[in-house]
Design a protein around this motif. Structure first.
Motif, mmCIF file in Angstrom:
data_model
loop_
_atom_site.group_PDB
_atom_site.id
_atom_site.type_symbol
_atom_site.label_atom_id
_atom_site.label_comp_id
_atom_site.label_asym_id
_atom_site.label_seq_id
_atom_site.Cartn_x
_atom_site.Cartn_y
_atom_site.Cartn_z
ATOM 1 N N SER A 190 -4.848 3.095 -1.990
ATOM 2 C CA SER A 190 -3.576 2.702 -1.361
ATOM 3 C C SER A 190 -3.510 3.162 0.095
ATOM 4 N N ALA A 191 -3.957 4.408 0.338
ATOM 5 C CA ALA A 191 -3.971 4.916 1.718
ATOM 6 C C ALA A 191 -4.930 4.083 2.568
ATOM 7 N N GLY A 192 -6.088 3.753 1.985
ATOM 8 C CA GLY A 192 -7.052 2.931 2.711
ATOM 9 C C GLY A 192 -6.495 1.554 3.027
ATOM 10 N N ALA A 193 -5.761 0.980 2.081
ATOM 11 C CA ALA A 193 -5.152 -0.335 2.318
ATOM 12 C C ALA A 193 -4.162 -0.257 3.471
ATOM 13 N N MET A 194 -3.421 0.852 3.564
ATOM 14 C CA MET A 194 -2.463 1.014 4.657
ATOM 15 C C MET A 194 -3.184 1.127 6.003
ATOM 16 N N VAL A 195 -4.270 1.909 6.028
ATOM 17 C CA VAL A 195 -5.049 2.040 7.269
ATOM 18 C C VAL A 195 -5.631 0.686 7.666
ATOM 19 N N ALA A 196 -6.178 -0.018 6.689
ATOM 20 C CA ALA A 196 -6.756 -1.330 6.962
ATOM 21 C C ALA A 196 -5.679 -2.308 7.459
ATOM 22 N N ALA A 197 -4.480 -2.218 6.875
ATOM 23 C CA ALA A 197 -3.395 -3.117 7.298
ATOM 24 C C ALA A 197 -3.034 -2.895 8.755
ATOM 25 N N VAL A 198 -2.940 -1.617 9.152
ATOM 26 C CA VAL A 198 -2.632 -1.307 10.558
ATOM 27 C C VAL A 198 -3.744 -1.827 11.463
ATOM 28 N N ALA B 262 -8.529 11.295 -15.785
ATOM 29 C CA ALA B 262 -7.308 10.593 -15.371
ATOM 30 C C ALA B 262 -6.898 11.009 -13.960
ATOM 31 N N LEU B 263 -7.044 12.308 -13.645
ATOM 32 C CA LEU B 263 -6.688 12.797 -12.312
ATOM 33 C C LEU B 263 -7.585 12.166 -11.245
ATOM 34 N N LEU B 264 -8.888 12.122 -11.517
ATOM 35 C CA LEU B 264 -9.802 11.496 -10.555
ATOM 36 C C LEU B 264 -9.479 10.019 -10.368
ATOM 37 N N HIS B 265 -9.097 9.360 -11.449
ATOM 38 C CA HIS B 265 -8.727 7.947 -11.353
ATOM 39 C C HIS B 265 -7.499 7.768 -10.459
ATOM 40 N N MET B 266 -6.501 8.631 -10.651
ATOM 41 C CA MET B 266 -5.278 8.526 -9.837
ATOM 42 C C MET B 266 -5.550 8.880 -8.376
ATOM 43 N N VAL B 267 -6.419 9.872 -8.139
ATOM 44 C CA VAL B 267 -6.773 10.219 -6.760
ATOM 45 C C VAL B 267 -7.489 9.044 -6.099
ATOM 46 N N ALA B 268 -8.391 8.403 -6.861
ATOM 47 C CA ALA B 268 -9.094 7.233 -6.318
ATOM 48 C C ALA B 268 -8.108 6.116 -6.001
ATOM 49 N N GLY C 215 0.827 -1.211 0.000
ATOM 50 C CA GLY C 215 0.000 0.000 0.000
ATOM 51 C C GLY C 215 0.857 1.256 0.000
ATOM 52 N N GLY C 216 1.966 1.248 0.759
ATOM 53 C CA GLY C 216 2.872 2.404 0.793
ATOM 54 C C GLY C 216 3.526 2.647 -0.554
ATOM 55 N N ILE C 217 3.954 1.576 -1.213
ATOM 56 C CA ILE C 217 4.556 1.706 -2.546
ATOM 57 C C ILE C 217 3.522 2.250 -3.540
ATOM 58 N N GLY C 218 2.311 1.687 -3.480
ATOM 59 C CA GLY C 218 1.249 2.151 -4.375
ATOM 60 C C GLY C 218 0.895 3.597 -4.131
ATOM 61 N N LEU C 219 0.841 4.015 -2.867
ATOM 62 C CA LEU C 219 0.526 5.402 -2.538
ATOM 63 C C LEU C 219 1.569 6.353 -3.111
ATOM 64 N N ALA C 220 2.842 6.002 -2.987
ATOM 65 C CA ALA C 220 3.911 6.857 -3.524
ATOM 66 C C ALA C 220 3.781 7.005 -5.040
ATOM 67 N N ILE C 221 3.536 5.905 -5.726
ATOM 68 C CA ILE C 221 3.391 5.951 -7.191
ATOM 69 C C ILE C 221 2.167 6.777 -7.583
ATOM 70 N N ASN C 222 1.046 6.552 -6.906
ATOM 71 C CA ASN C 222 -0.180 7.281 -7.239
ATOM 72 C C ASN C 222 -0.057 8.768 -6.961
#
Length: 197
Positions: free
Chosen positions: A61-69, A50-56, A23-30
Motif C-alpha cells: 500500500s505504501a509502495g502504491a502511494m509512492v508510485a501514485a505520486v 500472518a504478521l509478515l503477510h500484513m507487513v507485506a 493506497g492510503g486506505i489500504g495502508l491504514a487498514i494494514n
C-alpha cells in the motif's frame, strides 16, 4: 513477471490520484492489522506468518502511494519499479519463515539448542552412566520436546536421577516437555535390582 513486462513494454495509463487514495486506505487498514498481530505471541509461527503477510500488504500500500505520486509527476515506470522492490522485500522476509517452518516439518533441533551439549549435560549428572538416543524437536516452532535414554549407574535409585535430569533440562535448556527412558548400566540379575527400577 507483470512488473518486468511493464518496464520493458511500457506501463499502461494509470490515474495517480485514485491509486493514492486507495493506497492510503489500504495502508491504514494494514497498519491496524499489523498493530493487532504484534500484540500476539510472535514466537508462534502462524502469527509470525500472518504478521509478515500484513507487513507485506502494508509495504504494498505504501509502495502504491509512492508510485501514485511519481506517476502524477510524470514517471509512469514508477508503478512497475515499486512492484519489483516490494516483491523482493516479500521474498526476503518469507525465506526466514520458510526456514523456521522447514525445521518444524523436518523435526530438526530448534535453533539455539545443541544436541551434543544436552547429551553431555545429561551424562554429567550424578548417577548417570550414559545418555543416548536423544532427540530434540518442536511441533510448532515454540515448544521444545525431548526424548532420551538415560543409563543409570547400578545401585543408584532411578527416581532422583529422573528428577535431576528433568530439572536440569528445564532450567538450563528451557525444555519443559521431556520423555526419559531410564535403563540400568547392566541387566538386572536379582529381584532386588529389578525392584529398584
Amino acid at each position: 513477471v507483470e512488473a518486468s513486462d511493464r518496464l520493458v513494454s511500457g506501463p499502461p495509463a494509470v490515474p495517480g490520484m485514485p491509486v493514492l487514495i486507495i493506497g492510503g486506505i489500504g495502508l491504514a487498514i494494514n497498519l491496524g492489522s499489523v498493530w493487532a498481530l504484534m500484540r500476539g505471541d510472535r514466537d508462534n509461527l502462524n502469527i509470525r506468518g500472518a504478521l509478515l503477510h500484513m507487513v507485506a500488504d502494508a509495504l504494498g500500500s505504501a509502495g502504491a502511494m509512492v508510485a501514485a505520486v511519481a506517476i502524477m509527476a510524470g514517471y509512469l515506470w514508477a508503478d512497475a519499479a515499486v512492484s519489483l522492490l516490494i516483491g523482493a522485500l516479500v521474498l526476503y522476509t518469507a525465506i526466514g519463515l520458510l526456514k523456521d517452518s522447514g525445521r518444524v516439518l523436518l523435526e530438526m533441533t530448534p535453533k539455539g539448542l545443541d544436541t551434543d551439549e544436552v547429551t553431555t549435560a545429561l551424562r554429567m549428572l550424578s548417577g548417570v552412566a550414559d545418555a543416548h538416543d536423544l532427540h530434540i524437536w518442536s511441533l510448532d516452532g515454540q515448544y521444545t520436546l525431548l526424548t532420551a535414554h538415560i543409563v543409570v549407574v547400578n545401585g543408584q535409585s532411578t527416581e532422583p536421577v529422573r528428577v535431576a535430569a528433568e530439572t536440569m533440562l528445564t532450567e538450563r535448556f528451557g525444555i519443559e516437555h521431556h520423555t526419559l527412558q531410564l535403563e540400568r548400566d547392566v541387566p538386572c540379575a536379582t529381584p532386588d535390582c529389578c525392584a529398584a527400577l
